[in-house]
Design a protein around this motif. Structure first.
Motif, PDB file in Angstrom:
ATOM      1  N   ASN A 178       0.838  -1.202   0.000  1.00 34.15           N
ATOM      2  CA  ASN A 178       0.000   0.000   0.000  1.00 34.15           C
ATOM      3  C   ASN A 178       0.873   1.252   0.000  1.00 34.15           C
ATOM      4  O   ASN A 178       0.879   2.037   0.946  1.00 34.15           O
ATOM      5  CB  ASN A 178      -0.920  -0.031   1.223  1.00 34.15           C
ATOM      6  CG  ASN A 178      -2.009   1.019   1.134  1.00 34.15           C
ATOM      7  OD1 ASN A 178      -2.218   1.632   0.095  1.00 34.15           O
ATOM      8  ND2 ASN A 178      -2.689   1.243   2.235  1.00 34.15           N
ATOM      9  N   VAL A 179       1.631   1.434  -1.089  1.00 33.03           N
ATOM     10  CA  VAL A 179       2.540   2.570  -1.195  1.00 33.03           C
ATOM     11  C   VAL A 179       2.499   3.142  -2.617  1.00 33.03           C
ATOM     12  O   VAL A 179       2.269   2.423  -3.590  1.00 33.03           O
ATOM     13  CB  VAL A 179       4.004   2.178  -0.874  1.00 33.03           C
ATOM     14  CG1 VAL A 179       4.152   1.780   0.580  1.00 33.03           C
ATOM     15  CG2 VAL A 179       4.501   1.061  -1.790  1.00 33.03           C
ATOM     16  N   GLY A 180       2.735   4.450  -2.715  1.00 32.45           N
ATOM     17  CA  GLY A 180       2.993   5.109  -3.986  1.00 32.45           C
ATOM     18  C   GLY A 180       2.035   4.763  -5.100  1.00 32.45           C
ATOM     19  O   GLY A 180       0.821   4.668  -4.931  1.00 32.45           O
ATOM     20  N   GLY A 181       2.630   4.559  -6.284  1.00 30.66           N
ATOM     21  CA  GLY A 181       1.850   4.272  -7.472  1.00 30.66           C
ATOM     22  C   GLY A 181       1.176   2.920  -7.459  1.00 30.66           C
ATOM     23  O   GLY A 181       0.222   2.695  -8.210  1.00 30.66           O
ATOM     24  N   ILE A 182       1.646   1.992  -6.609  1.00 30.60           N
ATOM     25  CA  ILE A 182       0.989   0.684  -6.512  1.00 30.60           C
ATOM     26  C   ILE A 182      -0.432   0.863  -5.994  1.00 30.60           C
ATOM     27  O   ILE A 182      -1.392   0.304  -6.531  1.00 30.60           O
ATOM     28  CB  ILE A 182       1.774  -0.268  -5.589  1.00 30.60           C
ATOM     29  CG1 ILE A 182       3.184  -0.491  -6.118  1.00 30.60           C
ATOM     30  CG2 ILE A 182       1.041  -1.607  -5.455  1.00 30.60           C
ATOM     31  CD1 ILE A 182       4.066  -1.307  -5.172  1.00 30.60           C
ATOM     32  N   ALA A 183      -0.567   1.673  -4.935  1.00 34.91           N
ATOM     33  CA  ALA A 183      -1.880   1.892  -4.330  1.00 34.91           C
ATOM     34  C   ALA A 183      -2.820   2.660  -5.258  1.00 34.91           C
ATOM     35  O   ALA A 183      -4.041   2.613  -5.065  1.00 34.91           O
ATOM     36  CB  ALA A 183      -1.722   2.645  -3.013  1.00 34.91           C
ATOM     37  N   GLU A 184      -2.276   3.358  -6.245  1.00 36.69           N
ATOM     38  CA  GLU A 184      -3.127   4.027  -7.231  1.00 36.69           C
ATOM     39  C   GLU A 184      -3.596   3.065  -8.314  1.00 36.69           C
ATOM     40  O   GLU A 184      -4.616   3.305  -8.958  1.00 36.69           O
ATOM     41  CB  GLU A 184      -2.374   5.209  -7.845  1.00 36.69           C
ATOM     42  CG  GLU A 184      -2.135   6.327  -6.848  1.00 36.69           C
ATOM     43  CD  GLU A 184      -1.377   7.507  -7.428  1.00 36.69           C
ATOM     44  OE1 GLU A 184      -1.498   7.765  -8.641  1.00 36.69           O
ATOM     45  OE2 GLU A 184      -0.649   8.170  -6.655  1.00 36.69           O
ATOM     46  N   GLN A 185      -2.859   1.992  -8.514  1.00 35.11           N
ATOM     47  CA  GLN A 185      -3.270   0.990  -9.501  1.00 35.11           C
ATOM     48  C   GLN A 185      -4.218  -0.046  -8.916  1.00 35.11           C
ATOM     49  O   GLN A 185      -5.122  -0.518  -9.604  1.00 35.11           O
ATOM     50  CB  GLN A 185      -2.039   0.276 -10.069  1.00 35.11           C
ATOM     51  CG  GLN A 185      -1.119   1.158 -10.884  1.00 35.11           C
ATOM     52  CD  GLN A 185      -0.001   0.372 -11.524  1.00 35.11           C
ATOM     53  OE1 GLN A 185      -0.230  -0.551 -12.306  1.00 35.11           O
ATOM     54  NE2 GLN A 185       1.238   0.708 -11.194  1.00 35.11           N
ATOM     55  N   ILE A 186      -3.982  -0.428  -7.660  1.00 34.16           N
ATOM     56  CA  ILE A 186      -4.757  -1.512  -7.044  1.00 34.16           C
ATOM     57  C   ILE A 186      -5.798  -0.944  -6.092  1.00 34.16           C
ATOM     58  O   ILE A 186      -5.465  -0.203  -5.164  1.00 34.16           O
ATOM     59  CB  ILE A 186      -3.837  -2.481  -6.283  1.00 34.16           C
ATOM     60  CG1 ILE A 186      -2.863  -3.176  -7.247  1.00 34.16           C
ATOM     61  CG2 ILE A 186      -4.662  -3.523  -5.527  1.00 34.16           C
ATOM     62  CD1 ILE A 186      -1.877  -4.105  -6.558  1.00 34.16           C
ATOM     63  N   GLU A 187      -7.052  -1.293  -6.318  1.00 34.78           N
ATOM     64  CA  GLU A 187      -8.131  -1.026  -5.371  1.00 34.78           C
ATOM     65  C   GLU A 187      -8.334  -2.316  -4.582  1.00 34.78           C
ATOM     66  O   GLU A 187      -8.820  -3.314  -5.111  1.00 34.78           O
ATOM     67  CB  GLU A 187      -9.399  -0.622  -6.116  1.00 34.78           C
ATOM     68  CG  GLU A 187      -9.236   0.621  -6.970  1.00 34.78           C
ATOM     69  CD  GLU A 187     -10.417   0.842  -7.894  1.00 34.78           C
ATOM     70  OE1 GLU A 187     -11.554   0.906  -7.376  1.00 34.78           O
ATOM     71  OE2 GLU A 187     -10.206   0.923  -9.116  1.00 34.78           O
ATOM     72  N   ASP A 188      -7.944  -2.286  -3.319  1.00 35.87           N
ATOM     73  CA  ASP A 188      -7.885  -3.492  -2.512  1.00 35.87           C
ATOM     74  C   ASP A 188      -9.219  -4.244  -2.499  1.00 35.87           C
ATOM     75  O   ASP A 188     -10.264  -3.680  -2.173  1.00 35.87           O
ATOM     76  CB  ASP A 188      -7.488  -3.129  -1.076  1.00 35.87           C
ATOM     77  CG  ASP A 188      -7.254  -4.357  -0.216  1.00 35.87           C
ATOM     78  OD1 ASP A 188      -6.638  -5.323  -0.708  1.00 35.87           O
ATOM     79  OD2 ASP A 188      -7.685  -4.354   0.947  1.00 35.87           O
ATOM     80  N   GLY A 189      -9.150  -5.526  -2.886  1.00 31.61           N
ATOM     81  CA  GLY A 189     -10.330  -6.377  -2.887  1.00 31.61           C
ATOM     82  C   GLY A 189     -11.144  -6.319  -4.155  1.00 31.61           C
ATOM     83  O   GLY A 189     -12.047  -7.136  -4.354  1.00 31.61           O
ATOM     84  N   ARG A 190     -10.852  -5.339  -5.027  1.00 34.90           N
ATOM     85  CA  ARG A 190     -11.609  -5.238  -6.275  1.00 34.90           C
ATOM     86  C   ARG A 190     -10.801  -5.691  -7.475  1.00 34.90           C
ATOM     87  O   ARG A 190     -11.253  -6.515  -8.269  1.00 34.90           O
ATOM     88  CB  ARG A 190     -12.099  -3.797  -6.495  1.00 34.90           C
ATOM     89  CG  ARG A 190     -13.233  -3.711  -7.512  1.00 34.90           C
ATOM     90  CD  ARG A 190     -13.528  -2.296  -7.928  1.00 34.90           C
ATOM     91  NE  ARG A 190     -12.555  -1.803  -8.887  1.00 34.90           N
ATOM     92  CZ  ARG A 190     -12.568  -2.106 -10.180  1.00 34.90           C
ATOM     93  NH1 ARG A 190     -13.472  -2.936 -10.671  1.00 34.90           N
ATOM     94  NH2 ARG A 190     -11.657  -1.599 -10.984  1.00 34.90           N
TER      95      ARG A 190
END
Length: 380
Positions: A302-314
């Motif tokens: 849950n950091v940086g650009g990763i968290a902008e690509q991944i919506e947790d659980g979706r």
């Protein structure tokens, strides 16, 4: 419009921006634009001798520091090589590294120069244990951002989170444009398959910042709890001997395959099930978008650009940095529930196709380029 894409690494360099720009060039050439690529060959070392000065700070207060001296010498080498090789003018120069952009503006002050800042060199060095936070190297490398702001005509970066990171080092945060990386969809060919044993894959440079020790610890917990898997690690780097020993010590060496460097991992990825990379930081994390386009389920931090690509659980799963237990639980969910895994992969594929397509990048970059074309009173 005649544009020069000024890279630091040669286009054949694996991963990241250098491998992406030739696809951008191909699209613009098809549109009838003129576009050339330029970079510093690896063999060019210690050629430049010209004095380097910056207008916003005095780098000489850091003189004698090995990291700073290496950076300055590389600047001199890029300057020397550019003077040797570039003999024509361009309507616009697009730099993809601070050294490239600053050198181009120094040599061609009347040509508009924009820069895309793709990642944080200083943050990578800190996470990999090479320099200390707030030490002289960190101070020098972050001072470069203000120099860039002073010199170039436009700053672009690849994620909202990285724009926020840059805000600590520039005066006018609002001048920074966010354009996430884009990918040529034709490169990615999802392959329908059924693996009896869940196949994890990670693609990265083997350095501490990528968090692969956390991944191995999580995989050890999977094995202890009776969940079969195979972990495929593509990439090389200074941490490889340590990681191989760790896999042996954790009793997962038989389940873990170290491939080393691979030129086109996207041709290999579609045969696996889950892409996982527990990085400590990523400005964007291009490999997540590439894995999504290969129809893999995604697990990241849950950091940086990763968290902008991944919506947790979706469209994937997010875990805290350095938390092997949380990573274990995320991987376990994907091992025991193939339907959930497939649904995440499908959602990730849908988002990547819509958000990270090359067409989207071309449209957004063209708007930036046209700002400078219009200044000349010309039309596209």
């Amino acid at each position: 419009m005649n544009i020069l894409q000024a890279l630091f690494f040669p286009p054949e360099q694996p991963g990241g921006v250098s491998s992406m720009i030739p696809y951008i060039q191909e699209r613009y050439l098809k549109k009838g634009w003129e576009m050339e690529l330029f970079s510093l060959p690896k063999r060019i070392r210690n050629k430049g001798t010209e004095v380097v000065e910056f207008s916003t700070f005095d780098w000489k207060v850091f003189a004698g520091n090995p990291t700073v001296e290496k950076y300055i010498q590389t600047y001199k080498d890029y300057l020397w090589w550019t003077k040797m090789r570039i003999t024509k003018s361009y309507d616009l120069i697009h730099g993809h590294h601070p050294i490239a952009a600053l050198v181009m503006k120094q040599l061609f002050p009347d040509t508009p120069v924009i820069i895309t800042i793709h990642s944080s060199y200083e943050k990578e060095l800190i996470l990999n244990g090479k320099i200390a936070e707030n030490g002289p190297e960190h101070q020098f490398l972050t001072a470069i951002y203000r120099e860039i702001e002073e010199k170039v005509d436009r700053i672009v970066t690849v994620s909202v989170s990285f724009k926020q990171y840059l805000s600590d080092y520039v005066d006018d945060f609002d001048r920074i444009v966010v354009i996430p990386n884009g990918f040529d969809e034709k490169r990615f060919k999802p392959f329908p398959h059924e693996n009896a044993t869940t196949q994890f894959i990670s693609v990265c440079r083997l350095v501490p910042a990528k968090g692969l020790d956390t991944l191995l610890q999580a995989c050890s917990l999977l094995k202890k709890n009776g969940h079969p898997f195979v972990l495929h690690l593509i990439g090389d780097g200074p941490s490889r001997p340590e990681l191989e020993k760790m896999a042996i010590d954790l009793n997962i060496y038989e389940e873990t395959i170290f491939y080393g460097y691979m030129l086109h991992p996207e041709e290999f990825m579609p045969f696996f099930d889950v892409f996982v990379l527990p990085s400590q930081a990523e400005a964007f994390g291009s490999v997540f978008a590439e894995a999504a386009l290969c129809l893999l389920a995604l697990v990241g931090t849950n950091v940086g650009g990763i968290a902008e690509q991944i919506e947790d659980g979706r469209n994937g799963l997010l875990v805290p940095v350095g938390n092997s237990v949380a990573l274990y639980h995320a991987l376990e969910k994907l091992v025991i529930d193939p339907s959930f895994r497939y649904n995440l992969a499908r959602a990730a594929w849908d988002k990547a196709k819509k958000t990270y397509s090359m067409n989207r990048v071309i449209q957004q970059m063209t708007k930036v380029y046209e700002m400078y074309r219009k200044q000349d009173g010309n039309s596209i």
